[in-house]
Scaffold this motif. Sequence first.
Motif, mmCIF file in Angstrom:
data_model
loop_
_atom_site.group_PDB
_atom_site.id
_atom_site.type_symbol
_atom_site.label_atom_id
_atom_site.label_comp_id
_atom_site.label_asym_id
_atom_site.label_seq_id
_atom_site.Cartn_x
_atom_site.Cartn_y
_atom_site.Cartn_z
ATOM 1 N N ALA A 4 38.002 41.410 62.436
ATOM 2 C CA ALA A 4 37.020 40.333 62.597
ATOM 3 C C ALA A 4 37.460 39.050 61.896
ATOM 4 C CB ALA A 4 35.658 40.770 62.058
ATOM 5 N N GLY A 5 38.535 39.119 61.127
ATOM 6 C CA GLY A 5 39.029 37.944 60.421
ATOM 7 C C GLY A 5 38.917 38.057 58.914
ATOM 8 N N ASN A 6 38.664 39.253 58.400
ATOM 9 C CA ASN A 6 38.505 39.462 56.961
ATOM 10 C C ASN A 6 39.735 39.013 56.176
ATOM 11 O OD1 ASN A 6 35.881 41.108 56.857
ATOM 12 N ND2 ASN A 6 37.098 42.244 58.346
ATOM 13 N N THR A 7 40.896 39.490 56.568
ATOM 14 C CA THR A 7 42.133 39.163 55.853
ATOM 15 C C THR A 7 42.471 37.684 55.996
ATOM 16 O OG1 THR A 7 42.932 41.417 56.132
ATOM 17 C CG2 THR A 7 44.580 39.740 55.605
ATOM 18 N N THR A 8 42.260 37.127 57.177
ATOM 19 C CA THR A 8 42.500 35.696 57.392
ATOM 20 C C THR A 8 41.623 34.869 56.458
ATOM 21 O OG1 THR A 8 43.097 36.075 59.696
ATOM 22 C CG2 THR A 8 42.413 33.845 59.106
ATOM 23 N N ALA A 9 40.343 35.216 56.379
ATOM 24 C CA ALA A 9 39.419 34.491 55.497
ATOM 25 C C ALA A 9 39.811 34.667 54.034
ATOM 26 C CB ALA A 9 37.987 34.969 55.738
ATOM 27 N N LEU A 10 40.177 35.880 53.656
ATOM 28 C CA LEU A 10 40.574 36.152 52.271
ATOM 29 C C LEU A 10 41.821 35.356 51.896
ATOM 30 C CD1 LEU A 10 39.502 38.090 50.031
ATOM 31 C CD2 LEU A 10 41.310 39.652 50.711
ATOM 32 N N ASN A 11 42.813 35.340 52.767
ATOM 33 C CA ASN A 11 44.034 34.567 52.499
ATOM 34 C C ASN A 11 43.739 33.075 52.399
ATOM 35 O OD1 ASN A 11 45.620 36.862 52.418
ATOM 36 N ND2 ASN A 11 46.192 36.725 54.571
ATOM 37 N N HIS A 12 42.853 32.589 53.245
ATOM 38 C CA HIS A 12 42.460 31.175 53.216
ATOM 39 C C HIS A 12 41.803 30.829 51.878
ATOM 40 C CE1 HIS A 12 40.924 27.310 54.550
ATOM 41 N NE2 HIS A 12 39.700 27.700 54.235
ATOM 42 N N LEU A 13 40.905 31.687 51.417
ATOM 43 C CA LEU A 13 40.226 31.433 50.154
ATOM 44 C C LEU A 13 41.187 31.546 48.967
ATOM 45 C CD1 LEU A 13 36.870 33.221 50.978
ATOM 46 C CD2 LEU A 13 37.264 30.747 50.785
ATOM 47 N N ARG A 14 42.174 32.427 49.066
ATOM 48 C CA ARG A 14 43.209 32.535 48.026
ATOM 49 C C ARG A 14 43.995 31.222 47.954
ATOM 50 N NH1 ARG A 14 46.172 36.715 49.866
ATOM 51 N NH2 ARG A 14 44.791 38.171 48.815
ATOM 52 N N GLN A 15 44.341 30.671 49.107
ATOM 53 C CA GLN A 15 45.074 29.403 49.134
ATOM 54 C C GLN A 15 44.247 28.265 48.549
ATOM 55 O OE1 GLN A 15 46.192 29.017 53.260
ATOM 56 N NE2 GLN A 15 47.968 30.350 53.029
ATOM 57 N N ARG A 16 42.934 28.365 48.645
ATOM 58 C CA ARG A 16 42.032 27.353 48.070
ATOM 59 C C ARG A 16 41.855 27.530 46.571
ATOM 60 N NH1 ARG A 16 36.831 27.802 50.215
ATOM 61 N NH2 ARG A 16 36.339 26.419 48.517
ATOM 62 N N GLY A 17 42.425 28.586 46.008
ATOM 63 C CA GLY A 17 42.390 28.771 44.566
ATOM 64 C C GLY A 17 41.405 29.791 44.045
ATOM 65 N N LEU A 18 40.704 30.482 44.925
ATOM 66 C CA LEU A 18 39.785 31.516 44.464
ATOM 67 C C LEU A 18 40.570 32.771 44.104
ATOM 68 C CD1 LEU A 18 37.948 29.585 46.282
ATOM 69 C CD2 LEU A 18 36.444 31.536 46.438
ATOM 70 N N LEU A 19 40.063 33.518 43.124
ATOM 71 C CA LEU A 19 40.642 34.823 42.804
ATOM 72 C C LEU A 19 40.317 35.748 43.970
ATOM 73 C CD1 LEU A 19 39.214 35.176 39.175
ATOM 74 C CD2 LEU A 19 41.435 34.266 39.834
ATOM 75 N N THR A 20 41.267 36.531 44.428
ATOM 76 C CA THR A 20 40.996 37.412 45.565
ATOM 77 C C THR A 20 41.510 38.823 45.297
ATOM 78 O OG1 THR A 20 43.042 36.808 46.705
ATOM 79 C CG2 THR A 20 41.069 35.538 47.257
ATOM 80 N N VAL A 21 40.778 39.781 45.831
ATOM 81 C CA VAL A 21 41.168 41.187 45.770
ATOM 82 C C VAL A 21 40.973 41.772 47.160
ATOM 83 C CG1 VAL A 21 40.632 43.463 44.806
ATOM 84 C CG2 VAL A 21 40.479 41.428 43.347
ATOM 85 N N GLU A 22 42.011 42.371 47.689
ATOM 86 C CA GLU A 22 41.940 43.077 48.976
ATOM 87 C C GLU A 22 41.896 44.567 48.648
ATOM 88 O OE1 GLU A 22 41.340 44.436 52.082
ATOM 89 O OE2 GLU A 22 41.935 42.419 52.694
ATOM 90 N N THR A 23 40.728 45.178 48.780
ATOM 91 C CA THR A 23 40.575 46.571 48.356
ATOM 92 C C THR A 23 41.400 47.542 49.187
ATOM 93 O OG1 THR A 23 38.584 46.911 49.697
ATOM 94 C CG2 THR A 23 38.271 46.178 47.408
ATOM 95 N N SER A 24 41.739 47.176 50.400
ATOM 96 C CA SER A 24 42.529 48.103 51.222
ATOM 97 C C SER A 24 43.915 48.340 50.625
ATOM 98 C CB SER A 24 42.621 47.621 52.671
ATOM 99 O OG SER A 24 43.309 46.396 52.737
ATOM 100 N N ASP A 25 44.425 47.392 49.823
ATOM 101 C CA ASP A 25 45.714 47.608 49.149
ATOM 102 C C ASP A 25 45.610 48.780 48.179
ATOM 103 O OD1 ASP A 25 46.752 45.451 50.544
ATOM 104 O OD2 ASP A 25 46.439 44.042 48.872
ATOM 105 N N TYR A 26 44.523 48.833 47.420
ATOM 106 C CA TYR A 26 44.323 49.933 46.481
ATOM 107 C C TYR A 26 44.038 51.241 47.222
ATOM 108 C CZ TYR A 26 42.619 52.748 42.616
ATOM 109 O OH TYR A 26 42.441 53.761 41.693
ATOM 110 N N VAL A 27 43.325 51.164 48.325
ATOM 111 C CA VAL A 27 43.067 52.378 49.119
ATOM 112 C C VAL A 27 44.400 52.990 49.567
ATOM 113 C CG1 VAL A 27 42.087 53.264 51.273
ATOM 114 C CG2 VAL A 27 40.749 51.716 49.829
ATOM 115 N N LYS A 28 45.351 52.150 49.965
ATOM 116 C CA LYS A 28 46.680 52.660 50.363
ATOM 117 C C LYS A 28 47.358 53.380 49.199
ATOM 118 C CE LYS A 28 47.202 49.115 53.852
ATOM 119 N NZ LYS A 28 47.687 47.768 54.123
ATOM 120 N N GLU A 29 47.188 52.848 47.995
ATOM 121 C CA GLU A 29 47.738 53.509 46.801
ATOM 122 C C GLU A 29 47.073 54.871 46.583
ATOM 123 O OE1 GLU A 29 47.597 52.643 42.059
ATOM 124 O OE2 GLU A 29 48.000 50.915 43.364
#
Length: 185
Positions: free
Chosen positions: A12-37
Amino acid sequence: MTVYLLVGPTAAGNTTALNHLRQRGLLTVETSDYVKELLRTYNCKNAYELTATLGLEETGRQIALNADEQLAQAAAQRNTPPSELEGVVGGLRIMRTVQHFAAHPFYRVEFIGLYASEELCFKQHRRNGREQYPTLQAFVEQKLEPDYQLGLRDIMTRIPQHRRIEVTGDLTHLLASVDGLTCGG
């Protein structure tokens, strides 16, 4: 710290939105990265096997604690009072993880829901080069419904403070909508 919980179905655009907000300087966490771990650690093929192994509550708790840790580490690297920081947590599928953030004494939590049709999600999923689901029906049954069963449906329908973004497939609209919902926007 203001923490935005970004939720929405696959593609739906979750990762796109998260990456955009990271570029704007917000702290971001993508929980699916930890789920893969966790999948590697517990030798599970997918999140559904993982929740069967650990239990839904424990899986959600571990994801939330890891996201907390990542936010704290990122905040420590900045020379800004925590009360002035904004963080975004994406990839949420389990209600227990959301409940953790909602009850956290140091977070002011805002929910951002990305709402997209199943057809749009299917098309975007295939556009991203993921073609393991040959039909819309297979995508809904094998990808979306399991996510809903993990808790995504509950998150998106039972959270009262939801800020809603209707995803149309227009990237400019999505990013402008996300910008308009965060304090930094």
